[in-house]
Design a protein around this motif. Structure first.
Motif, PDB file in Angstrom:
ATOM      1  N   UNK A  42       0.831  -1.212   0.000  1.00 16.99           N
ATOM      2  CA  UNK A  42       0.000   0.000   0.000  1.00 16.99           C
ATOM      3  C   UNK A  42       0.865   1.260   0.000  1.00 16.99           C
ATOM      4  N   UNK A  43       1.938   1.222   0.762  1.00 18.89           N
ATOM      5  CA  UNK A  43       2.816   2.399   0.843  1.00 18.89           C
ATOM      6  C   UNK A  43       3.497   2.679  -0.502  1.00 18.89           C
ATOM      7  N   UNK A  44       3.763   1.635  -1.272  1.00 22.18           N
ATOM      8  CA  UNK A  44       4.288   1.875  -2.625  1.00 22.18           C
ATOM      9  C   UNK A  44       3.336   2.789  -3.387  1.00 22.18           C
ATOM     10  N   UNK A  45       2.037   2.490  -3.293  1.00 18.45           N
ATOM     11  CA  UNK A  45       1.051   3.284  -4.016  1.00 18.45           C
ATOM     12  C   UNK A  45       0.814   4.639  -3.363  1.00 18.45           C
ATOM     13  N   UNK A  46       0.975   4.728  -2.047  1.00 15.64           N
ATOM     14  CA  UNK A  46       0.860   6.031  -1.376  1.00 15.64           C
ATOM     15  C   UNK A  46       1.903   6.981  -1.945  1.00 15.64           C
ATOM     16  N   UNK A  47       3.147   6.532  -1.993  1.00 19.76           N
ATOM     17  CA  UNK A  47       4.210   7.426  -2.481  1.00 19.76           C
ATOM     18  C   UNK A  47       4.077   7.699  -3.975  1.00 19.76           C
ATOM     19  N   UNK A  48       3.707   6.682  -4.744  1.00 18.90           N
ATOM     20  CA  UNK A  48       3.467   6.923  -6.172  1.00 18.90           C
ATOM     21  C   UNK A  48       2.356   7.966  -6.337  1.00 18.90           C
ATOM     22  N   UNK A  49       1.282   7.823  -5.573  1.00 21.16           N
ATOM     23  CA  UNK A  49       0.150   8.755  -5.660  1.00 21.16           C
ATOM     24  C   UNK A  49       0.566  10.174  -5.312  1.00 21.16           C
ATOM     25  N   UNK A  50       1.429  10.308  -4.320  1.00 23.33           N
ATOM     26  CA  UNK A  50       1.915  11.646  -3.955  1.00 23.33           C
ATOM     27  C   UNK A  50       2.728  12.253  -5.086  1.00 23.33           C
ATOM     28  N   UNK A  51       3.560  11.445  -5.707  1.00 26.59           N
ATOM     29  CA  UNK A  51       4.372  11.947  -6.824  1.00 26.59           C
ATOM     30  C   UNK A  51       3.473  12.297  -8.013  1.00 26.59           C
TER      31      UNK A  51
END
Length: 153
Positions: A42-51
């Motif tokens: 999930x955190x992979x997608x959190x950081x991708x989403x922020x970028x």
């Protein structure tokens, strides 16, 4: 720097797959290991989403092993082309974002991805610790093992 980020991402995919395979070997489901693995993904997608400037998923959510495997596949389909399109110049771009508490921050893509890879390595270590004595062979997810395997191909 772009090449190093790409290599670290390949390591991330490799190590996550090894951990998912290890979790699958446990006779009785270890809920905490699954919670941590879901968090990693999930955190992979959190950081991708922020970028990318899109809505973030939660950082913690209950997932089954099959859901984690699916999330791993989906993440890799999204992140692989994203990482591939990065350049030595684009990784220096500052990203403004809010953390889960709503605090504002700004970091470069390099800083964000370096944090992500380190964060996930830490949590994979927690899973490995939980799996000791529960599976016949512990997964080796050290970065150097990944590099050695990559060189031998």
């Amino acid at each position: 720097m772009k090449k190093q980020i790409a290599t670290l991402f390949e390591y991330e995919k490799w190590a996550n797959a090894k951990i998912l395979d290890a979790i699958a070997q446990v006779k009785e489901t270890d809920e905490k290991s699954l919670d941590i693995m879901a968090h990693i993904l999930l955190v992979q997608m959190v950081w991708y989403s922020r970028i990318a400037g899109v809505t973030e998923p939660p950082v913690w959510a209950k997932k089954t092993l099959d859901q984690c495997k699916e999330l791993h596949t989906v993440n890799n389909k999204i992140l692989t082309p994203f990482i591939a399109q990065l350049t030595d110049e684009s990784v220096k771009k500052e990203i403004d974002y809010k953390n889960t508490k709503g605090n504002k921050f700004s970091n470069t893509i390099t800083e964000i991805l370096t944090h992500l890879f380190n964060h996930n390595t830490y949590h994979r270590g927690q899973i490995v610790e939980r799996l000791k004595g529960k599976i016949p062979q512990m997964p080796i997810t050290d970065y150097i093992a990944f590099i050695r395997e990559k060189k031998s191909l």
